[in-house]
Motif scaffolding. Structure first.
Motif, PDB file in Angstrom:
ATOM      1  N   ARG A  87      90.128 -38.359  25.186  1.00 28.30           N
ATOM      2  CA  ARG A  87      91.585 -38.510  25.073  1.00 28.30           C
ATOM      3  C   ARG A  87      92.265 -37.135  25.001  1.00 28.30           C
ATOM      4  NH1 ARG A  87      94.091 -42.833  22.694  1.00 28.30           N
ATOM      5  NH2 ARG A  87      92.341 -43.229  21.307  1.00 28.30           N
ATOM      6  N   GLU A  88      91.669 -36.242  24.204  1.00 27.71           N
ATOM      7  CA  GLU A  88      92.262 -34.907  24.060  1.00 27.71           C
ATOM      8  C   GLU A  88      92.340 -34.201  25.423  1.00 27.71           C
ATOM      9  OE1 GLU A  88      91.846 -30.879  21.322  1.00 27.71           O
ATOM     10  OE2 GLU A  88      90.090 -32.161  21.561  1.00 27.71           O
ATOM     11  N   SER A  89      91.246 -34.248  26.168  1.00 26.15           N
ATOM     12  CA  SER A  89      91.241 -33.604  27.496  1.00 26.15           C
ATOM     13  C   SER A  89      92.225 -34.297  28.437  1.00 26.15           C
ATOM     14  CB  SER A  89      89.833 -33.627  28.085  1.00 26.15           C
ATOM     15  OG  SER A  89      88.970 -32.822  27.304  1.00 26.15           O
ATOM     16  N   SER A  90      92.290 -35.624  28.364  1.00 31.06           N
ATOM     17  CA  SER A  90      93.200 -36.380  29.240  1.00 31.06           C
ATOM     18  C   SER A  90      94.656 -36.055  28.919  1.00 31.06           C
ATOM     19  CB  SER A  90      92.981 -37.880  29.066  1.00 31.06           C
ATOM     20  OG  SER A  90      91.669 -38.232  29.442  1.00 31.06           O
ATOM     21  N   LEU A  91      94.957 -35.914  27.637  1.00 33.76           N
ATOM     22  CA  LEU A  91      96.341 -35.572  27.257  1.00 33.76           C
ATOM     23  C   LEU A  91      96.687 -34.157  27.704  1.00 33.76           C
ATOM     24  CD1 LEU A  91      96.685 -37.232  23.731  1.00 33.76           C
ATOM     25  CD2 LEU A  91      97.661 -38.002  25.914  1.00 33.76           C
ATOM     26  N   LYS A  98      87.307 -29.772  28.136  1.00 32.92           N
ATOM     27  CA  LYS A  98      87.345 -29.141  26.809  1.00 32.92           C
ATOM     28  C   LYS A  98      86.371 -29.884  25.893  1.00 32.92           C
ATOM     29  CE  LYS A  98      90.792 -26.992  23.826  1.00 32.92           C
ATOM     30  NZ  LYS A  98      90.627 -27.147  22.437  1.00 32.92           N
ATOM     31  N   ASN A  99      85.707 -29.164  25.031  1.00 27.96           N
ATOM     32  CA  ASN A  99      84.767 -29.750  24.054  1.00 27.96           C
ATOM     33  C   ASN A  99      83.739 -30.692  24.687  1.00 27.96           C
ATOM     34  OD1 ASN A  99      86.063 -28.497  21.815  1.00 27.96           O
ATOM     35  ND2 ASN A  99      87.676 -30.048  21.899  1.00 27.96           N
ATOM     36  N   GLY A 100      83.342 -30.374  25.927  1.00 28.87           N
ATOM     37  CA  GLY A 100      82.278 -31.158  26.555  1.00 28.87           C
ATOM     38  C   GLY A 100      82.725 -32.395  27.321  1.00 28.87           C
ATOM     39  N   PHE A 101      84.057 -32.607  27.406  1.00 33.18           N
ATOM     40  CA  PHE A 101      84.552 -33.807  28.091  1.00 33.18           C
ATOM     41  C   PHE A 101      85.715 -33.509  29.037  1.00 33.18           C
ATOM     42  CE2 PHE A 101      82.354 -35.197  24.321  1.00 33.18           C
ATOM     43  CZ  PHE A 101      81.548 -36.206  24.833  1.00 33.18           C
ATOM     44  N   HIS A 102      85.753 -34.318  30.099  1.00 28.70           N
ATOM     45  CA  HIS A 102      86.787 -34.150  31.125  1.00 28.70           C
ATOM     46  C   HIS A 102      87.896 -35.188  30.976  1.00 28.70           C
ATOM     47  CE1 HIS A 102      84.443 -31.430  33.753  1.00 28.70           C
ATOM     48  NE2 HIS A 102      83.389 -32.123  33.347  1.00 28.70           N
ATOM     49  N   LEU A 109      94.154 -43.380  28.056  1.00 27.65           N
ATOM     50  CA  LEU A 109      93.882 -42.120  27.340  1.00 27.65           C
ATOM     51  C   LEU A 109      94.753 -40.982  27.848  1.00 27.65           C
ATOM     52  CD1 LEU A 109      89.972 -42.314  27.248  1.00 27.65           C
ATOM     53  CD2 LEU A 109      91.577 -42.953  25.436  1.00 27.65           C
ATOM     54  N   SER A 110      95.081 -41.004  29.129  1.00 33.17           N
ATOM     55  CA  SER A 110      95.957 -39.980  29.693  1.00 33.17           C
ATOM     56  C   SER A 110      97.405 -40.424  29.453  1.00 33.17           C
ATOM     57  CB  SER A 110      95.653 -39.808  31.183  1.00 33.17           C
ATOM     58  OG  SER A 110      95.518 -41.072  31.810  1.00 33.17           O
ATOM     59  N   SER A 111      98.354 -39.582  29.848  1.00 38.11           N
ATOM     60  CA  SER A 111      99.752 -39.935  29.600  1.00 38.11           C
ATOM     61  C   SER A 111     100.669 -39.307  30.647  1.00 38.11           C
ATOM     62  CB  SER A 111     100.169 -39.437  28.220  1.00 38.11           C
ATOM     63  OG  SER A 111     101.551 -39.651  28.033  1.00 38.11           O
ATOM     64  N   PHE A 112     101.674 -40.087  31.070  1.00 34.86           N
ATOM     65  CA  PHE A 112     102.717 -39.561  31.963  1.00 34.86           C
ATOM     66  C   PHE A 112     103.990 -39.216  31.175  1.00 34.86           C
ATOM     67  CE2 PHE A 112     100.956 -42.492  35.569  1.00 34.86           C
ATOM     68  CZ  PHE A 112      99.945 -41.581  35.835  1.00 34.86           C
ATOM     69  N   GLU A 113     103.935 -39.463  29.862  1.00 35.71           N
ATOM     70  CA  GLU A 113     105.156 -39.338  29.046  1.00 35.71           C
ATOM     71  C   GLU A 113     105.747 -37.926  29.094  1.00 35.71           C
ATOM     72  OE1 GLU A 113     105.769 -40.319  24.528  1.00 35.71           O
ATOM     73  OE2 GLU A 113     104.472 -41.835  25.460  1.00 35.71           O
ATOM     74  N   MET A 114     104.873 -36.935  28.943  1.00 39.67           N
ATOM     75  CA  MET A 114     105.363 -35.544  28.910  1.00 39.67           C
ATOM     76  C   MET A 114     105.903 -35.127  30.275  1.00 39.67           C
ATOM     77  SD  MET A 114     102.079 -34.416  26.680  1.00 39.67           S
ATOM     78  CE  MET A 114     101.080 -35.674  27.448  1.00 39.67           C
ATOM     79  N   ILE A 115     105.251 -35.619  31.329  1.00 44.40           N
ATOM     80  CA  ILE A 115     105.716 -35.333  32.695  1.00 44.40           C
ATOM     81  C   ILE A 115     107.112 -35.926  32.880  1.00 44.40           C
ATOM     82  CG2 ILE A 115     105.324 -35.803  35.152  1.00 44.40           C
ATOM     83  CD1 ILE A 115     102.318 -36.262  34.424  1.00 44.40           C
ATOM     84  N   GLU A 116     107.263 -37.184  32.487  1.00 46.66           N
ATOM     85  CA  GLU A 116     108.512 -37.896  32.788  1.00 46.66           C
ATOM     86  C   GLU A 116     109.666 -37.412  31.910  1.00 46.66           C
ATOM     87  OE1 GLU A 116     107.223 -42.021  32.935  1.00 46.66           O
ATOM     88  OE2 GLU A 116     106.391 -41.691  34.946  1.00 46.66           O
TER      89      GLU A 116
END
Ligand code: MG
Ligand code: MG
Length: 266
Positions: free
Chosen positions: A14-18, A99-103, A245-252
């Motif tokens: 989630r962290e990497s996706s965000l 980051k931290n081993g995850f994409h 887990l990812s987000s479009f909120e910050m983009i939008e």
């Protein structure tokens, strides 16, 4: 083998996706007519390094850039270049952060300046098909249920659903099992289980679904030259409803501030 991720691992994905969403939001601040796509790549790369992460795509099977930037008839995997964005272009930007081993892996299609109504409609239906696919991505359903949902909406609107490229598992590796095609039959394919993490990414065209590869070996473009759109989220399979887990909120948020067109969620 389809990996089942633990709660701790899912938090790291989630962290990497965000971070992908944050990177694309940084890029969104700079999308404009006259801007070179290579400049957007540089902005993303600097931002990813500034947060102590690394770009997942750069060096992946030899891909030379941080972003895939695909303008108009380019569906995916376009190279950032000296090309200057033009009024009316639609530009799909795909980004991966490690980051931290995850994409994390997510993509968004942006409108440059005043975009035609038919292009807006393509963006709208493509984005909606992503959410229709996500609605089917729940424990007990099968992979084919996702593709079926994407395909029925898009073909019902007269669009092409690209077959040669697909969604995928994501987490420890940028691309892992299972394959997640954007076409499918209900009740077909692998059964989805809680803790699987998949990237769902409809690649939808205004004409034929058939594509060709560019001479650089990467860029994928429509055979008929019609434009394409691409939205991608990483989701974890849960009972009842997938968690995005990812987000479009910050983009939008940026697109709203800049008064740029984007398809609103229903
Ligand atoms: Mg992607
Ligand atoms: Mg992907």
């Amino acid at each position: 083998m389809i990996r089942i991720y633990s709660a701790e691992e899912i938090e790291l994905i989630r962290e990497s996706s965000l971070f992908v969403g944050k990177t694309l939001a940084e890029v969104a601040k700079h999308i404009d007519t006259g801007v070179k796509t290579i400049t957007l790549n540089e902005i993303a790369e600097q931002y990813i390094h500034s947060i102590g992460a690394s770009p997942s795509f750069k060096g992946y099977e030899g891909f030379p850039y941080t972003l895939c930037i695909s303008v108009n008839e380019t569906v995916v995997h376009g190279f950032p270049s000296e090309y200057e964005l033009k009024d009316g272009d639609i530009v799909s930007i795909d980004c991966g952060v490690y980051k931290n081993g995850f994409h994390g892996d997510s993509a968004y299609t942006f409108a440059v300046g005043q975009v035609s109504e038919d292009r807006k409609r393509l963006m709208e239906v493509t984005k909606q098909s992503l959410y229709d696919g996500i609605e089917q991505a729940k424990a007990g359903n099968r992979i084919g249920d996702i593709g079926h949902a994407v395909q029925s909406l898009c073909e019902g609107n007269g669009y092409g659903v690209v077959r040669d490229l697909i969604g995928h598992g994501v987490g420890a590796h940028l691309h892992e099992k299972p394959d997640v095609p954007n076409v499918g039959k209900q009740g077909n394919g692998k059964r989805l289980q809680e803790g699987m993490v998949i990237a769902i990414e409809p690649m939808i065209t205004m004409g034929t679904y058939k594509v060709n590869w560019a001479k650089d070996g990467w860029g994928v473009f429509t055979q008929d030259g019609m434009p394409a759109a691409h939205y991608e989220h990483d989701v974890v399979i849960r009972k009842g409803q997938a968690e995005i887990l990812s987000s479009f909120e910050m983009i939008e948020k940026i697109l709203l501030e800049r008064n740029m067109y984007f398809p609103k969620n229903k």
